[in-house]
Scaffold this motif. Structure first.
Motif, mmCIF file in Angstrom:
data_model
loop_
_atom_site.group_PDB
_atom_site.id
_atom_site.type_symbol
_atom_site.label_atom_id
_atom_site.label_comp_id
_atom_site.label_asym_id
_atom_site.label_seq_id
_atom_site.Cartn_x
_atom_site.Cartn_y
_atom_site.Cartn_z
ATOM 1 N N ARG A 27 18.106 -32.528 86.092
ATOM 2 C CA ARG A 27 16.968 -32.143 85.288
ATOM 3 C C ARG A 27 16.835 -30.656 85.131
ATOM 4 O O ARG A 27 16.282 -29.828 84.376
ATOM 5 N N ASP A 28 17.478 -29.774 86.175
ATOM 6 C CA ASP A 28 17.033 -28.399 86.266
ATOM 7 C C ASP A 28 18.044 -27.649 85.302
ATOM 8 O O ASP A 28 17.909 -26.582 84.897
ATOM 9 N N VAL A 29 19.140 -28.347 84.552
ATOM 10 C CA VAL A 29 20.063 -27.663 83.664
ATOM 11 C C VAL A 29 20.078 -28.303 82.462
ATOM 12 O O VAL A 29 20.770 -28.248 81.480
ATOM 13 N N ALA A 30 19.085 -29.368 82.406
ATOM 14 C CA ALA A 30 18.872 -30.108 81.119
ATOM 15 C C ALA A 30 18.389 -29.149 79.983
ATOM 16 O O ALA A 30 18.197 -29.419 78.951
ATOM 17 N N ARG A 31 17.722 -28.002 80.532
ATOM 18 C CA ARG A 31 16.889 -27.336 79.479
ATOM 19 C C ARG A 31 16.860 -25.912 79.801
ATOM 20 O O ARG A 31 17.424 -25.430 80.731
ATOM 21 N N VAL A 32 17.021 -24.747 78.693
ATOM 22 C CA VAL A 32 17.082 -23.538 78.922
ATOM 23 C C VAL A 32 15.853 -23.034 78.221
ATOM 24 O O VAL A 32 15.256 -23.754 77.388
ATOM 25 N N ASP A 33 15.514 -21.852 78.447
ATOM 26 C CA ASP A 33 14.556 -21.069 77.741
ATOM 27 C C ASP A 33 14.678 -20.825 76.338
ATOM 28 O O ASP A 33 15.824 -20.220 75.825
ATOM 29 N N VAL A 34 13.732 -21.122 75.602
ATOM 30 C CA VAL A 34 13.738 -21.202 74.121
ATOM 31 C C VAL A 34 13.920 -19.457 73.695
ATOM 32 O O VAL A 34 13.017 -18.763 74.285
ATOM 33 N N ARG A 35 14.670 -18.975 72.958
ATOM 34 C CA ARG A 35 14.977 -17.916 72.498
ATOM 35 C C ARG A 35 14.940 -17.764 70.867
ATOM 36 O O ARG A 35 15.074 -18.891 70.228
ATOM 37 N N SER A 36 14.925 -16.588 70.443
ATOM 38 C CA SER A 36 14.682 -16.029 69.069
ATOM 39 C C SER A 36 16.100 -16.316 68.547
ATOM 40 O O SER A 36 16.305 -16.440 67.225
ATOM 41 N N ALA A 37 17.284 -16.194 69.364
ATOM 42 C CA ALA A 37 18.620 -16.165 68.776
ATOM 43 C C ALA A 37 18.781 -17.524 68.208
ATOM 44 O O ALA A 37 18.446 -18.435 68.594
ATOM 45 N N PRO A 38 19.708 -17.696 67.143
ATOM 46 C CA PRO A 38 19.915 -18.876 66.412
ATOM 47 C C PRO A 38 20.919 -19.692 67.595
ATOM 48 O O PRO A 38 21.756 -19.075 68.165
ATOM 49 N N VAL A 39 20.955 -21.081 67.562
ATOM 50 C CA VAL A 39 21.850 -21.701 68.388
ATOM 51 C C VAL A 39 23.252 -21.791 67.660
ATOM 52 O O VAL A 39 23.206 -21.643 66.478
ATOM 53 N N LEU A 40 24.201 -22.018 68.540
ATOM 54 C CA LEU A 40 25.513 -21.972 68.044
ATOM 55 C C LEU A 40 25.859 -23.224 67.133
ATOM 56 O O LEU A 40 25.218 -24.288 67.545
ATOM 57 N N THR A 41 26.786 -23.185 66.337
ATOM 58 C CA THR A 41 27.320 -24.531 65.572
ATOM 59 C C THR A 41 28.117 -25.283 66.459
ATOM 60 O O THR A 41 28.887 -24.678 67.414
ATOM 61 N N PRO A 42 28.455 -26.391 66.183
ATOM 62 C CA PRO A 42 29.283 -27.301 66.895
ATOM 63 C C PRO A 42 30.729 -26.592 66.952
ATOM 64 O O PRO A 42 31.307 -26.740 68.015
ATOM 65 N N ASP A 43 31.303 -26.082 65.840
ATOM 66 C CA ASP A 43 32.465 -25.466 65.979
ATOM 67 C C ASP A 43 32.739 -24.343 67.007
ATOM 68 O O ASP A 43 33.339 -24.053 67.664
#
Length: 395
Positions: A46-62
């Protein structure tokens, strides 16, 4: 029922029971330990299931795949679990290594950094192999799979013969069927415990046997699929050969379809109506498969199956769970039916308890067998009694 017939059933029950007692006891105990695997693994991580939300876009699958496989010693990414929830980490699973082991990691969706390996995964993988294949060499391709399958069939025979042996004269008496007599001493107590508790769990054992054989015999799986599926079996197609020889660049592009293009098509189709998606990374040419769980899905296995061409972004096929027939939905939920999860939390608890009780039948069955032999030996000098005291009808 005539005593000779019951005696014959008793011999079958005893021989098969002694032959498979230890294996089915082990299968029951390990099955009970696997009942809440997902919940335990989720709690451990549970401690690594989430990270702090950031303004940066998330990475794409590739991009995620490229960053993971750029790390020294990293294997090929086989599957990713992507979530629509902001801040949820990506769970990536690698293909099996040369030792046949498989590992998974949690990945930061913003920078592709590996946060941690999935805690508990190795333990439950070993426990699952013990449950299904007895940890024998070859796992699913070895003898362990056959042994557990034969023992499951043997357990079904035990259930049938056991019901014949304990069939009461007053068939309609609920008390005779379901109430153990715990006040009786010695062997009578063991018999009551063995037979009455066995009646309690019989329906659950029948379900677990009929679904468990799915992983033991290919013929059983094929037969169940033929019986329940509304779709004709898919014929294997040989890969088409390119005329005139393919250029190296074209071959490389065909072998590595774009996950991003397939992902963009999926988002255009589903929007924000999904909870999470299993994205299966293809080994070569072919569509990208995405198994999506909608936000209004009735349960965690009610996934829609998308197959999207990674080169063109064209949707090749979509199978909506809501459109499945009853038979197809059963086939999709074989594991959940096997563990009781298909029947809700109460079902999972009942199936876990029933599995945990399997060693009880191993112990009481062995006690009853040897005590019966001792009583019969003691009664041999006396020819005036047809049955030794303490034996039930048919013994």
């Amino acid at each position: 029922m005539a005593s000779p017939i019951k005696s014959a059933f008793l011999q079958v029950h005893s021989i098969i029971g002694l032959a498979i007692a230890l294996v089915v006891g082990l299968m029951g105990l390990t099955g009970a330990m696997l009942s809440f695997e997902d919940d335990i693994v989720a709690a451990l991580n549970r401690d690594v299931a989430r990270v702090d939300v950031r303004s940066a876009p998330v990475l794409t699958p590739d991009e995620i795949v490229a960053r993971l496989q750029a790390q020294p010693g990293a294997g090929k990414v086989q599957l990713m679990l992507l979530s629509s929830e902001p801040g949820a980490t990506v769970r990536a699973r690698f293909a099996r290594n040369e030792a046949g082991e498989r590992s998974s990691v949690f990945v930061d969706p913003y920078d592709g950094r590996v946060l941690s390996a999935v805690s508990g995964e190795g333990f439950f993988a070993t426990l699952r192999n013990l449950h299904r294949f007895l940890l024998l060499p070859g796992n699913g391709n070895g003898y362990g799979r056959l042994i557990t399958g034969v023992c499951a069939i043997g357990l079904l025979v035990l259930l049938i013969s056991g019901m014949v042996l304990r069939w009461p004269r007053r068939v309609r008496s609920i008390r005779m069927w379901l109430k153990p007599n715990l006040a009786m001493p010695g062997r009578a107590f063991h018999w009551s415990l063995h037979s009455v508790v066995g009646t309690w769990v019989l329906p659950i054992y029948v379900i677990t046997i009929l679904t468990g054989l799915w992983w033991s015999f290919d013929w059983y799986k094929a037969s169940a699929t033929w019986l329940l599926s509304s779709k004709p079996p898919a014929a294997a197609k040989a890969p088409a050969k390119a005329k005139g020889g393919a250029k190296p660049a074209d071959a490389a592009q065909a072998a590595a379809p774009s996950l991003d293009r397939a992902w963009a098509t999926f988002l255009a189709e589903q929007g924000s109506q999904y909870t999470n998606v299993y994205l299966l990374v293809p080994n070569g040419p072919g569509p990208v498969r995405l198994r999506s769980l909608a936000k209004d899905a009735p349960h965690d296995v009610a996934r829609d199956d998308f197959r999207i061409d990674g080169a063109t972004g064209r949707v090749v096929n979509v199978e909506r769970y809501a459109d499945k027939s009853v038979g197809d939905s059963i086939l999709q939920r074989v594991l959940q039916i096997h563990t009781g999860a298909a029947f809700g939390l109460v079902g999972r608890i009942l199936f876990m308890i029933a599995a945990a009780l399997m060693p009880l039948f191993t112990v009481t069955g062995i006690i009853l067998y040897f005590s019966r032999r001792r009583l019969k030996a003691q009664s041999k000098p006396s020819r005036n009694h047809r049955r030794a005291a303490g034996l039930v009808a048919g013994e």
